[in-house]
Enzyme design. Structure first.
Site, mmCIF file in Angstrom:
data_model
loop_
_atom_site.group_PDB
_atom_site.id
_atom_site.type_symbol
_atom_site.label_atom_id
_atom_site.label_comp_id
_atom_site.label_asym_id
_atom_site.label_seq_id
_atom_site.Cartn_x
_atom_site.Cartn_y
_atom_site.Cartn_z
ATOM 1 N N GLU A 187 20.891 -14.311 -17.731
ATOM 2 C CA GLU A 187 19.991 -13.041 -17.277
ATOM 3 C C GLU A 187 18.751 -13.437 -17.056
ATOM 4 O O GLU A 187 17.898 -12.504 -17.365
ATOM 5 C CB GLU A 187 20.565 -11.899 -18.322
ATOM 6 C CG GLU A 187 21.848 -11.643 -18.601
ATOM 7 C CD GLU A 187 22.136 -10.604 -19.288
ATOM 8 O OE1 GLU A 187 21.433 -10.255 -20.431
ATOM 9 O OE2 GLU A 187 23.076 -9.666 -19.228
ATOM 10 N N GLU A 256 30.200 -11.302 -18.544
ATOM 11 C CA GLU A 256 30.340 -10.942 -19.857
ATOM 12 C C GLU A 256 30.955 -9.304 -19.617
ATOM 13 O O GLU A 256 30.255 -8.300 -18.950
ATOM 14 C CB GLU A 256 28.865 -10.694 -20.294
ATOM 15 C CG GLU A 256 28.238 -11.826 -20.961
ATOM 16 C CD GLU A 256 26.868 -11.798 -21.405
ATOM 17 O OE1 GLU A 256 26.729 -10.828 -21.936
ATOM 18 O OE2 GLU A 256 26.170 -12.698 -21.514
#
Ligand code: GAL
Length: 842
Positions: A187, A256
């Site tokens: 991320e 995710e």
């Protein structure tokens, strides 16, 4: 002429490239991708993956977790690599026990599943310091996760070490191993956005560094819209159907899919309804997604001091399909298993190309996939959160519950609807197996001036002082009180005010606990301000500052402070306010009991413990110890710490983690409807209770007899309330609509064996070794409520109970068809009915 030659040359090159690429994707062992999907050995795949973080369970649990993941319909196991677990000191590596990464990957391989290895080495993951070793912070000139030489050198060294290790063990798919994907960074997009140019330079460097390692399998970067080619950028979130990768030739991947959310001390326990999770996944697949990873599939436990945050709880259960203990969380596990089977039936059509989208109403859509060989799969969606939709699709009628998707693997028959759960649900219970332990206690010495204490002027930052070797740092100073002070003659007590950067603080005045203050994940800073009991002469003020896990996310979190940074002041004296900040302070890192290793088998006998009626109760800073025998059976075990306040607990020297039962969950735990957009604050439980009451004790840490249990209580608790419990199924439920579609029925019909519509069946199954002992509730009609609190509605078939009593009592499992006849006839014709049943397992 020349131009023609060039054109020929180009054509030749194109042909060669096409041949080459087809060879690459048709070759024996290969992983490649195109806009549609990841291809393994030349075959485009719809891949279902789940996160299991190896250090969050024990190696003894791994085979069972992996097996249950496989049975749940997973193809891939995803994990981060936890740098701080593997390199506790610079250049000293550790790959044993819970950190035996190679063993974990080999077990996944043996089970026939693939691996998605998120090397990072930044992990986030609510893990201490986001996975970075604390020593990394002290490398001269370092700045984390940016275009910084020392950081990049360290990151490259560790990443290379892991890649080489995987290659040496032949674990990449191209070597015959299970790893089909690796991840670099985590991320980074949002961080890059904050940092600007240096962030951009760093992510380009990271991408190139990774690709140059030549793993033979694709790299991914999650939440990184500008991931450099050939790296695939992927999506993380509660929903990802809106996402598209940054190049048309990259597949749409969801790394995710949050199955729930983490718990923090002081916060309620989040959960995510299975219907909404299944809806989000079906929504992603219908929009052309081809890879989905459940984060977490098994969340597990933050053993020891591995929890990050700060304030992340020891349990990392995450409301995942496998619960913290490795047991099936039903109906989530079963409902997703059914979803995966439905999706897999559609796989040939799904991988063939992009869907055709048709509107079926204001909030309704069909997504239709067709392959050249004639297979057809359709997803019918109703985005309306409040009402059912009757839609017609290719001359057939379908009834879609609110916020749901029906899956039709033949474009005709529904085999699955995300809001109609066919799987059983289960209620779990924690049954005491040993309690009333014979405790001994030892009072931790309040900061004593020992060899390893040091004195200086002013206040020191905590992590720079402890290097995170312990949660604890003592700050002690002397305060002289003049006998002429007004408060000594009946005035108001002076007020001590302490500002701390976090995370928790116990204040002792002349050896007595005077108060406690602590922050939270959202605001870790602490302010203590309270009147204190001082006497004439010299008073000792001892501040025990406690770190509760290091931050794991946020811009340059490595620079965030902890500990008493001041100011510290005393007000209400004759002179007014006295600033204590710049006095002499004496420091001691850690507790005496820690330096003596009281938690360990060898260290626990290094002090004299008291026993019987002398043992300390409700006393701060007390060590307790006892021994116990392992309970029989193989149910997972936990410690019920409800009568304790805050501290740490060990069994046979292994840390079970931090406990903090005194930190009650504040929040709004109202009713939660599956329909509508989910976020981590929507569905909460445990409000007003301890955020975490039970602490997982892995069976493999126990020996048959004489297990050493050691508790460090910081605040004051009653150890006689501690018990060892086993986790087991209390009851199982089915909650099924008449005519609810099932995959089994569709298969029967598709095989031509049956040519009439089939009723669903209710399956109830207690755990192995258990039997159904009674039927707590059964109603065919219009029952309400959910497993654990069903109630009869206005319509109820009188024989509802009889049937289950006949079919199920005394059995481990039973199956009952949901037909009116079996319940003695239709209790309310032309009303949509369902069956709700709860059976007690014992
Ligand atoms: C993601 C992150 C994960 C984890 C998750 C929250 O943003 O990539 O590592 O922290 O959030 O549980």
């Amino acid at each position: 002429m020349m131009g023609w030659k060039i054109a020929m040359c180009n054509a030749f090159l194109v042909v060669m490239l096409v041949l080459l690429s087809s060879w690459v994707s048709w070759g024996e062992a290969s992983v490649s991708y195109d806009h549609k999907a990841i291809s393994v050995n030349g075959q485009r795949r719809i891949l279902i993956s789940g996160s299991i973080h190896y250090p969050r369970s024990t190696p003894e649990m791994w085979p069972d977790l992996i097996q249950k993941a496989k049975e749940g319909g997973l193809d891939v196991i995803q994990t981060y690599v936890f740098w701080n677990g593997h390199e506790p000191e610079p250049g000293k590596y550790y790959f044993e026990g819970r950190y035996d990464l190679v063993k974990f990957i080999k077990l996944v391989h043996q089970a026939g599943l693939y691996v998605n290895l998120r090397i990072g080495p930044y992990a986030c993951a609510e893990w201490n310091f986001g996975g970075f070793p604390v020593w990394l912070k002290y490398v001269p000139g370092i700045s984390f996760r940016t275009n910084n030489g020392p950081f990049k050198a360290a990151m490259q060294k560790f990443t290379t070490k892991i890649v080489n290790m995987m290659k040496a063990e032949r674990l990449y798919e191209t070597q015959g191993g299970p790893i089909i994907l690796s991840q670099i960074e985590n991320e980074y997009g949002p961080m890059e956005y904050e940092l600007g140019a240096p962030g951009r330079a760093y992510s380009e460097w990271a991408a190139k560094m990774a690709v140059d390692l030549g793993t033979g399998v694709p790299w991914i970067m999650c939440k990184q819209d500008d991931a450099p080619d050939p790296i695939i950028n992927t999506c993380n979130g509660f929903y990802c159907d809106y996402f598209s990768p940054n190049k048309a030739y990259k597949p749409k991947m969801w790394t995710e899919a949050w199955t729930g959310w983490f718990t923090q001390f002081g916060g309620p326990v989040p959960y995510r309804p299975a219907e909404d999770l299944a809806f989000s996944v079906a929504r992603f697949i219908q929009k052309g997604g081809s890879f989905i990873n459940y984060y977490m599939y098994h969340g597990g436990t933050n053993f020891g001091r591995t929890a990050g945050g700060p304030f992340i709880a020891t349990s990392y259960d995450y409301d995942a399909p496998l619960d913290e203990y490795g047991l099936l969380r039903q109906p989530k596990w079963g409902h997703l298993k059914d979803l995966h089977r439905a999706i897999k039936l559609c796989e040939p059509a799904l991988v063939s190309g992009d869907p055709t989208v048709m509107s079926l109403g204001n909030y309704q859509e069909a997504h239709v996939f067709k392959s050249r060989s004639g297979s057809c799969a359709a997803f019918l969606a109703n985005y309306n959160q409040h009402s059912f939709a009757k839609v017609s699709f290719w001359n057939m009628h379908y009834n879609l519950p609110p916020w749901s998707i029906s899956i039709l693997p033949d474009c005709k028959n529904t085999v699955y609807n995300t809001a109609r759960i066919g799987a059983q649900s289960a209620q779990m219970k924690m049954t005491p197996v040993s309690k009333g332990f014979a405790w001994q206690s030892y009072n931790e010495e309040l900061m004593s001036y020992e060899d390893n204490s040091f004195t200086m002027v002013g206040l020191r930052e905590q992590i720079n002082t402890t290097r995170d070797n312990t949660d604890y740092l003592w700050y002690t100073t002397d305060v002289k009180i003049d006998p002429r002070e007004g408060f000594l003659r009946g005035g108001k007590w002076p007020v001590l005010t302490v500002f701390s950067a976090g995370h928790a603080l116990h204040v002792f005045i002349n050896g007595q606990l005077s108060g406690t203050a602590y922050g939270s994940l959202e605001s870790p800073k602490v302010t203590f301000s309270k009147s204190v009991n001082l006497r004439a002469g010299v008073n000792k003020i001892s501040l025990l500052s406690i770190a509760v896990g290091l931050p794991n996310v946020g811009p340059h979190f490595e620079t965030w402070n902890a500990g008493v940074l001041g100011p510290v002041s005393l007000s209400g004296l004759n002179e007014g306010k006295r600033d204590l900040t710049w006095q002499k302070w004496t420091y001691k890192v850690g507790l005496k009991g820690e330096s003596l290793s009281l938690h360990s088998l060898s260290g626990s006998s290094s002090v004299e413990w008291v026993e019987g009626s002398y043992i300390a109760q409700r006393q701060p800073l007390t060590w307790y110890k006892t021994t116990f025998n392992a309970p029989s059976g193989n149910e997972p075990l936990a410690l019920d710490m409800d009568t304790m306040s805050k501290g740490q607990v060990w069994i046979n020297g292994q840390s079970i983690g931090r406990y903090w039962n005194e930190y009650k969950a504040s929040g709004n735990c109202g009713a939660c409807n599956y329909a509508g957009w989910f976020n981590e604050k929507k569905c909460l439980s445990n409000c007003g209770k301890a955020s975490q009451r039970w602490y997982h004790v892995p069976r493999s840490w126990l020996r048959p007899t004489g297990n050493l249990l050691v508790v460090l209580e910081e605040w004051g608790g009653n150890p006689y309330g501690i018990s060892l419990v086993k986790r087991e199924v209390a009851s199982v439920c089915a909650d099924i609509y008449e005519w609810q579609p099932t995959l089994v029925n569709w298969q029967l019909q598709a095989s031509g064996k049956v040519n009439k519509p089939l009723r669903p069946k209710a399956h109830l199954s207690c755990a192995a070794g258990q039997k159904i002992s009674s039927i707590k509730f059964a109603s065919f009609g219009t029952p309400q409520g959910s497993c654990g609190n069903f109630q009869e509605g206005s319509c109820h078939a009188f024989h509802s109970y009889d049937v289950f009593e006949r079919y199920c009592i005394g059995q481990q499992s039973c199956t009952v068809p949901v037909t009116p006849e079996i319940f003695g006839g239709d209790p309310c014709p032309s009303v949509m009915k369902k069956l709700s049943v709860e059976a007690i397992c014992s």
